[in-house]
Design a protein around this motif. Structure first.
Motif, PDB file in Angstrom:
ATOM      1  N   ALA A  78       0.681  -1.130   0.069  1.00 37.28           N
ATOM      2  CA  ALA A  78      -0.063   0.061  -0.041  1.00 37.28           C
ATOM      3  C   ALA A  78       0.800   1.189  -0.100  1.00 37.28           C
ATOM      4  O   ALA A  78       0.464   2.347  -0.350  1.00 37.28           O
ATOM      5  CB  ALA A  78      -0.966  -0.011   1.062  1.00 37.28           C
ATOM      6  N   VAL A  81       2.739   1.800  -2.269  1.00 45.05           N
ATOM      7  CA  VAL A  81       3.142   2.412  -3.632  1.00 45.05           C
ATOM      8  C   VAL A  81       1.621   2.722  -3.864  1.00 45.05           C
ATOM      9  O   VAL A  81       1.687   3.898  -4.677  1.00 45.05           O
ATOM     10  CB  VAL A  81       3.225   0.835  -4.506  1.00 45.05           C
ATOM     11  N   ASP A  82       0.451   2.303  -3.507  1.00 43.46           N
ATOM     12  CA  ASP A  82      -0.790   2.583  -3.923  1.00 43.46           C
ATOM     13  C   ASP A  82      -1.700   2.130  -2.792  1.00 43.46           C
ATOM     14  O   ASP A  82      -1.817   1.072  -2.793  1.00 43.46           O
ATOM     15  CB  ASP A  82      -1.251   2.445  -5.281  1.00 43.46           C
ATOM     16  N   SER A  83      -2.467   3.176  -1.970  1.00 43.49           N
ATOM     17  CA  SER A  83      -3.504   2.747  -0.905  1.00 43.49           C
ATOM     18  C   SER A  83      -4.580   1.775  -1.353  1.00 43.49           C
ATOM     19  O   SER A  83      -5.083   0.971  -0.671  1.00 43.49           O
ATOM     20  CB  SER A  83      -3.878   4.006  -0.118  1.00 43.49           C
ATOM     21  N   ARG A  84      -4.807   1.847  -2.595  1.00 41.16           N
ATOM     22  CA  ARG A  84      -5.854   1.064  -3.244  1.00 41.16           C
ATOM     23  C   ARG A  84      -5.482  -0.389  -3.291  1.00 41.16           C
ATOM     24  O   ARG A  84      -6.097  -1.245  -3.450  1.00 41.16           O
ATOM     25  CB  ARG A  84      -6.405   1.635  -4.553  1.00 41.16           C
ATOM     26  N   LEU A  85      -4.052  -0.630  -3.398  1.00 42.96           N
ATOM     27  CA  LEU A  85      -3.792  -2.023  -3.455  1.00 42.96           C
ATOM     28  C   LEU A  85      -3.540  -2.671  -2.107  1.00 42.96           C
ATOM     29  O   LEU A  85      -3.371  -3.884  -1.803  1.00 42.96           O
ATOM     30  CB  LEU A  85      -2.172  -1.987  -3.862  1.00 42.96           C
TER      31      LEU A  85
END
Length: 130
Positions: A53, A55-59
């Motif tokens: 996350a 890298v990208d919180s949606r992950l």
């Protein structure tokens, strides 16, 4: 009848002990132990997801799923390699075929869990996904 030299016997015993320890950790990580998810695999999966996350919180949620799956695959691999080492006293070669088998077992287990969830036979605790 000839006996193995003392050093060879000690090396085999050490390998058996090492294999037993690896198999024990593998069992703890594998889906074969009923209690491991809450105490071991889910916390490891969440830690993995926190890193993903970054890298990208949606992950985060996909990271939990992938992290959980990876802990189970690692558990199967360690269980198989460790058990063989404990039984034979030698370090087994881990082939692509064995890895493919372990991956298929893990995918099958994952599909079973998804099926049980989709049929409503088991459910997720409230608040897991929102």
């Amino acid at each position: 009848m000839t006996q193995k030299p003392l050093l060879a016997r000690l090396a085999a015993q050490r390998q058996r002990l090492r294999g037993g320890l690896v198999a024990t950790v593998g069992f703890i990580l594998s889906p074969l132990s009923w209690w491991n998810d809450l105490l071991v695999n889910v916390p490891l999966a969440v830690a993995f997801a926190w890193v993903v996350a970054l890298v990208d919180s949606r992950l985060f949620v996909p990271g939990v799923v992938v992290g959980y799956w990876l802990t189970n695959v690692l558990g199967f691999v360690m269980l198989h390699v460790g058990a063989e080492g404990a039984l034979t006293g030698s370090t087994p070669a881990y082939t692509r075929r064995r890895l493919a088998r372990d991956l298929l077992l893990s995918v099958g287990y994952t599909l079973l869990v998804v099926l049980l969830l989709s049929l409503g036979i088991v459910s997720l605790p409230a608040g897991i996904f929102g």
